[in-house]
Design a protein around this motif. Structure first.
Motif, PDB file in Angstrom:
ATOM      1  N   THR A 134      21.613 -68.390 -12.811  1.00  0.00           N
ATOM      2  CA  THR A 134      21.462 -68.106 -11.255  1.00  0.00           C
ATOM      3  C   THR A 134      20.579 -69.176 -10.797  1.00  0.00           C
ATOM      4  O   THR A 134      19.483 -69.142 -11.121  1.00  0.00           O
ATOM      5  N   GLN A 190      28.369 -69.640 -17.981  1.00  0.00           N
ATOM      6  CA  GLN A 190      29.013 -68.762 -17.470  1.00  0.00           C
ATOM      7  C   GLN A 190      28.437 -67.292 -17.739  1.00  0.00           C
ATOM      8  O   GLN A 190      27.907 -66.800 -18.920  1.00  0.00           O
ATOM      9  N   PRO A 191      28.465 -66.574 -16.674  1.00  0.00           N
ATOM     10  CA  PRO A 191      28.447 -66.831 -15.456  1.00  0.00           C
ATOM     11  C   PRO A 191      27.414 -67.673 -14.693  1.00  0.00           C
ATOM     12  O   PRO A 191      26.506 -67.696 -15.276  1.00  0.00           O
ATOM     13  N   ILE A 203      25.979 -68.323 -11.001  1.00  0.00           N
ATOM     14  CA  ILE A 203      25.562 -67.604  -9.638  1.00  0.00           C
ATOM     15  C   ILE A 203      24.844 -68.551  -8.822  1.00  0.00           C
ATOM     16  O   ILE A 203      23.878 -68.845  -9.347  1.00  0.00           O
ATOM     17  N   THR A 237      30.651 -71.142   0.434  1.00  0.00           N
ATOM     18  CA  THR A 237      31.681 -70.709  -0.489  1.00  0.00           C
ATOM     19  C   THR A 237      31.691 -71.778  -1.619  1.00  0.00           C
ATOM     20  O   THR A 237      31.231 -72.916  -1.563  1.00  0.00           O
ATOM     21  N   ALA A 238      32.430 -71.424  -2.803  1.00  0.00           N
ATOM     22  CA  ALA A 238      32.481 -72.386  -3.886  1.00  0.00           C
ATOM     23  C   ALA A 238      33.355 -73.414  -3.714  1.00  0.00           C
ATOM     24  O   ALA A 238      33.541 -74.369  -4.315  1.00  0.00           O
ATOM     25  N   THR A 258      30.220 -68.561  -8.725  1.00  0.00           N
ATOM     26  CA  THR A 258      30.464 -67.661  -7.883  1.00  0.00           C
ATOM     27  C   THR A 258      29.136 -67.679  -6.880  1.00  0.00           C
ATOM     28  O   THR A 258      27.994 -67.788  -7.080  1.00  0.00           O
ATOM     29  N   ILE A 263      27.203 -66.295  -3.667  1.00  0.00           N
ATOM     30  CA  ILE A 263      26.817 -65.026  -3.211  1.00  0.00           C
ATOM     31  C   ILE A 263      25.985 -65.430  -1.661  1.00  0.00           C
ATOM     32  O   ILE A 263      24.899 -65.940  -1.885  1.00  0.00           O
ATOM     33  N   LEU A 321      30.428 -58.887 -11.352  1.00  0.00           N
ATOM     34  CA  LEU A 321      30.284 -60.011 -12.616  1.00  0.00           C
ATOM     35  C   LEU A 321      30.281 -59.277 -13.855  1.00  0.00           C
ATOM     36  O   LEU A 321      29.741 -58.192 -14.173  1.00  0.00           O
TER      37      LEU A 321
END
Length: 101
Positions: free
Chosen positions: A2, A25-26, A28, A56-57, A66, A68, A100
């Motif tokens: 993240t 993965q994931p 963020i 946005t991605a 992802t 947020i 997630l």
């Protein structure tokens, strides 16, 4: 993995992240368009914005990230840079977030 409010040029991130194999993965990315600290960093760098300000991605060249967007969680009168871990609404959102795996 993240990243919260990262202060890096989005284009530089895409190039550097594209070299990572396997990509974590994931992955963020927490962002905010109300982050005055990143606004200042963008101004100093002479660029329109920083990675921590995207919404946005779609802006990341297909990287499996992802995004947020915490813009709506920023407390009025705050700099917006610590929204992910200081704004009560954001903290409550993450307590209830199960999107997630």
């Amino acid at each position: 993995m993240t990243l919260i409010s990262p202060d890096i040029d989005p284009e530089v991130f895409v190039v550097q992240a594209g070299r990572i194999t396997p990509f974590p993965q994931p992955f963020i990315l927490m962002t905010s368009t109300r982050d005055s600290i990143l606004d200042l960093a963008a101004w100093i760098a002479g660029r329109p914005r920083r990675l921590g300000e995207i919404t946005t991605a779609d802006e990341l060249g297909g990287l499996p990230v992802t995004v947020i967007d915490l813009s709506d969680f920023a407390d009025p009168g705050q700099n917006g840079h610590d929204t992910a871990f200081a704004a009560p609404r954001a903290i409550e959102y993450f307590r209830n977030f199960h999107g997630l795996k």
